[in-house]
Design a protein around this motif. Sequence first.
Motif, PDB file in Angstrom:
ATOM      1  N   GLU A 116      12.400 -29.869 -54.113  1.00 12.93           N
ATOM      2  CA  GLU A 116      13.786 -29.828 -54.550  1.00 12.93           C
ATOM      3  C   GLU A 116      14.207 -28.399 -54.894  1.00 12.93           C
ATOM      4  O   GLU A 116      15.291 -27.938 -54.502  1.00 12.93           O
ATOM      5  CB  GLU A 116      13.993 -30.756 -55.758  1.00 12.93           C
ATOM      6  CG  GLU A 116      13.870 -32.232 -55.471  1.00 12.93           C
ATOM      7  CD  GLU A 116      15.117 -32.811 -54.811  1.00 12.93           C
ATOM      8  OE1 GLU A 116      16.133 -32.077 -54.712  1.00 12.93           O
ATOM      9  OE2 GLU A 116      15.070 -33.985 -54.400  1.00 12.93           O
ATOM     10  N   GLN A 117      13.373 -27.712 -55.644  1.00 15.40           N
ATOM     11  CA  GLN A 117      13.701 -26.339 -56.030  1.00 15.40           C
ATOM     12  C   GLN A 117      13.744 -25.430 -54.801  1.00 15.40           C
ATOM     13  O   GLN A 117      14.616 -24.561 -54.690  1.00 15.40           O
ATOM     14  CB  GLN A 117      12.674 -25.811 -57.037  1.00 15.40           C
ATOM     15  CG  GLN A 117      13.042 -24.432 -57.583  1.00 15.40           C
ATOM     16  CD  GLN A 117      12.023 -23.904 -58.568  1.00 15.40           C
ATOM     17  OE1 GLN A 117      10.827 -24.071 -58.388  1.00 15.40           O
ATOM     18  NE2 GLN A 117      12.503 -23.259 -59.619  1.00 15.40           N
ATOM     19  N   ALA A 118      12.817 -25.656 -53.872  1.00 18.07           N
ATOM     20  CA  ALA A 118      12.798 -24.860 -52.640  1.00 18.07           C
ATOM     21  C   ALA A 118      14.082 -25.062 -51.850  1.00 18.07           C
ATOM     22  O   ALA A 118      14.660 -24.102 -51.312  1.00 18.07           O
ATOM     23  CB  ALA A 118      11.594 -25.239 -51.792  1.00 18.07           C
ATOM     24  N   ALA A 119      14.552 -26.304 -51.775  1.00 18.09           N
ATOM     25  CA  ALA A 119      15.790 -26.606 -51.051  1.00 18.09           C
ATOM     26  C   ALA A 119      16.993 -25.954 -51.729  1.00 18.09           C
ATOM     27  O   ALA A 119      17.903 -25.450 -51.057  1.00 18.09           O
ATOM     28  CB  ALA A 119      15.982 -28.111 -50.956  1.00 18.09           C
ATOM     29  N   ASP A 120      17.006 -25.955 -53.044  1.00 16.87           N
ATOM     30  CA  ASP A 120      18.106 -25.328 -53.788  1.00 16.87           C
ATOM     31  C   ASP A 120      18.140 -23.819 -53.538  1.00 16.87           C
ATOM     32  O   ASP A 120      19.216 -23.234 -53.344  1.00 16.87           O
ATOM     33  CB  ASP A 120      17.955 -25.598 -55.285  1.00 16.87           C
ATOM     34  CG  ASP A 120      18.276 -27.038 -55.663  1.00 16.87           C
ATOM     35  OD1 ASP A 120      19.021 -27.692 -54.911  1.00 16.87           O
ATOM     36  OD2 ASP A 120      17.767 -27.504 -56.701  1.00 16.87           O
ATOM     37  N   ILE A 121      16.962 -23.206 -53.547  1.00 18.98           N
ATOM     38  CA  ILE A 121      16.892 -21.759 -53.298  1.00 18.98           C
ATOM     39  C   ILE A 121      17.364 -21.444 -51.885  1.00 18.98           C
ATOM     40  O   ILE A 121      18.118 -20.499 -51.653  1.00 18.98           O
ATOM     41  CB  ILE A 121      15.450 -21.244 -53.508  1.00 18.98           C
ATOM     42  CG1 ILE A 121      15.011 -21.415 -54.969  1.00 18.98           C
ATOM     43  CG2 ILE A 121      15.332 -19.774 -53.089  1.00 18.98           C
ATOM     44  CD1 ILE A 121      13.538 -21.146 -55.207  1.00 18.98           C
ATOM     45  N   ALA A 122      16.917 -22.268 -50.928  1.00 20.49           N
ATOM     46  CA  ALA A 122      17.311 -22.066 -49.529  1.00 20.49           C
ATOM     47  C   ALA A 122      18.818 -22.211 -49.360  1.00 20.49           C
ATOM     48  O   ALA A 122      19.449 -21.461 -48.598  1.00 20.49           O
ATOM     49  CB  ALA A 122      16.575 -23.063 -48.638  1.00 20.49           C
ATOM     50  N   ALA A 123      19.417 -23.153 -50.091  1.00 24.93           N
ATOM     51  CA  ALA A 123      20.865 -23.371 -50.001  1.00 24.93           C
ATOM     52  C   ALA A 123      21.635 -22.157 -50.510  1.00 24.93           C
ATOM     53  O   ALA A 123      22.728 -21.853 -50.029  1.00 24.93           O
ATOM     54  CB  ALA A 123      21.252 -24.611 -50.791  1.00 24.93           C
ATOM     55  N   GLU A 124      21.058 -21.447 -51.463  1.00 22.58           N
ATOM     56  CA  GLU A 124      21.685 -20.238 -51.985  1.00 22.58           C
ATOM     57  C   GLU A 124      21.565 -19.084 -50.991  1.00 22.58           C
ATOM     58  O   GLU A 124      22.490 -18.291 -50.828  1.00 22.58           O
ATOM     59  CB  GLU A 124      21.041 -19.832 -53.310  1.00 22.58           C
ATOM     60  CG  GLU A 124      21.285 -20.807 -54.452  1.00 22.58           C
ATOM     61  CD  GLU A 124      20.528 -20.418 -55.717  1.00 22.58           C
ATOM     62  OE1 GLU A 124      19.798 -19.391 -55.667  1.00 22.58           O
ATOM     63  OE2 GLU A 124      20.659 -21.108 -56.731  1.00 22.58           O
ATOM     64  N   ARG A 125      20.416 -19.012 -50.290  1.00 24.82           N
ATOM     65  CA  ARG A 125      20.173 -17.905 -49.367  1.00 24.82           C
ATOM     66  C   ARG A 125      20.926 -18.094 -48.049  1.00 24.82           C
ATOM     67  O   ARG A 125      21.359 -17.126 -47.432  1.00 24.82           O
ATOM     68  CB  ARG A 125      18.667 -17.801 -49.073  1.00 24.82           C
ATOM     69  CG  ARG A 125      17.794 -17.636 -50.302  1.00 24.82           C
ATOM     70  CD  ARG A 125      17.882 -16.244 -50.899  1.00 24.82           C
ATOM     71  NE  ARG A 125      17.225 -16.167 -52.194  1.00 24.82           N
ATOM     72  CZ  ARG A 125      15.913 -16.042 -52.381  1.00 24.82           C
ATOM     73  NH1 ARG A 125      15.104 -15.987 -51.336  1.00 24.82           N
ATOM     74  NH2 ARG A 125      15.413 -15.975 -53.597  1.00 24.82           N
ATOM     75  N   LYS A 126      20.988 -19.347 -47.575  1.00 23.18           N
ATOM     76  CA  LYS A 126      21.630 -19.683 -46.293  1.00 23.18           C
ATOM     77  C   LYS A 126      20.925 -18.970 -45.136  1.00 23.18           C
ATOM     78  O   LYS A 126      19.765 -18.604 -45.233  1.00 23.18           O
ATOM     79  CB  LYS A 126      23.124 -19.367 -46.349  1.00 23.18           C
ATOM     80  CG  LYS A 126      23.854 -20.152 -47.428  1.00 23.18           C
ATOM     81  CD  LYS A 126      25.355 -19.950 -47.353  1.00 23.18           C
ATOM     82  CE  LYS A 126      26.048 -20.823 -48.407  1.00 23.18           C
ATOM     83  NZ  LYS A 126      27.534 -20.692 -48.336  1.00 23.18           N
ATOM     84  N   GLY A 127      21.609 -18.806 -43.987  1.00 22.07           N
ATOM     85  CA  GLY A 127      21.005 -18.187 -42.824  1.00 22.07           C
ATOM     86  C   GLY A 127      20.297 -19.195 -41.942  1.00 22.07           C
ATOM     87  O   GLY A 127      20.558 -20.399 -41.999  1.00 22.07           O
TER      88      GLY A 127
END
Length: 257
Positions: A116-127
């Motif tokens: 969940e935390q990994a997905a949240d971080i990825a959503a912030e980074r995008k790309g």
Amino acid sequence: MILVMAGTSDARELALHIRQAGYPLLTTVVTDSAAKSMDEAGLPVLTGRLTADALVELVRERGIRTIVDATHPFAEEASKNAIAAAQEAEVPYIRFERDRIAIETHPLVTFADDYEQAADIAAERKGVIMLTTGSKTLHIFARKLLGLTDTTLVARMLPRKDNMEKCEELGLEQKHIVAMQGPFSKELNKALYQHYHVTLMITKESGKVGAVDEKLESALEMGIETIVIGRPSIEYGTYFGDFAGVIGKLNELLQEA
């Protein structure tokens, strides 16, 4: 008889070492491909997921004297079932887990406690995000990343029918699916990153045999940001990171019996 809960290549090697030490054993795996690998090695195998109750029944039916849990580091439910079954059946439990790799602090590496935390971080980074954590938790990332502006999710997983069906259900396009059987070399990892123009890679801290080294090293050498998901925290009790430790403990336990 020793019950070896397996599913990885190093677990298979451990089972062979246990047999070479003179102990009769039975292995358990989840997938047909893993069962085929055990069968080819001449190891007796049962296929399918086992609940704690099913494990207790198996221990009593087969006269299992020790449970050796050599499941994948992220197979949290399987390990918890094994621990509970060993307690219920009153047999020793031994955990074997491949040694963790040393991941030094790096400006391109971000650590996450869970999916969940990994997905949240990825959503912030995008790309362009390449997910290399398998299909089991794909829904977590699909829910947070699919349809997100300036974001493309590319998922790498085993080429199984159920995985492809899951991708279709979640809405992951075929052109964003890498269905391949590993292990992957650094060269192949780099080729995939380059082909998809990856800007962020997500992996699990599985250890050397899990090939996290190659995925991570390849990404860092190409200047690609990486999210590394840490292993689940489980109180295993008796734990070893090498085959010799497991064999030594079995000798100790069975000499006392």
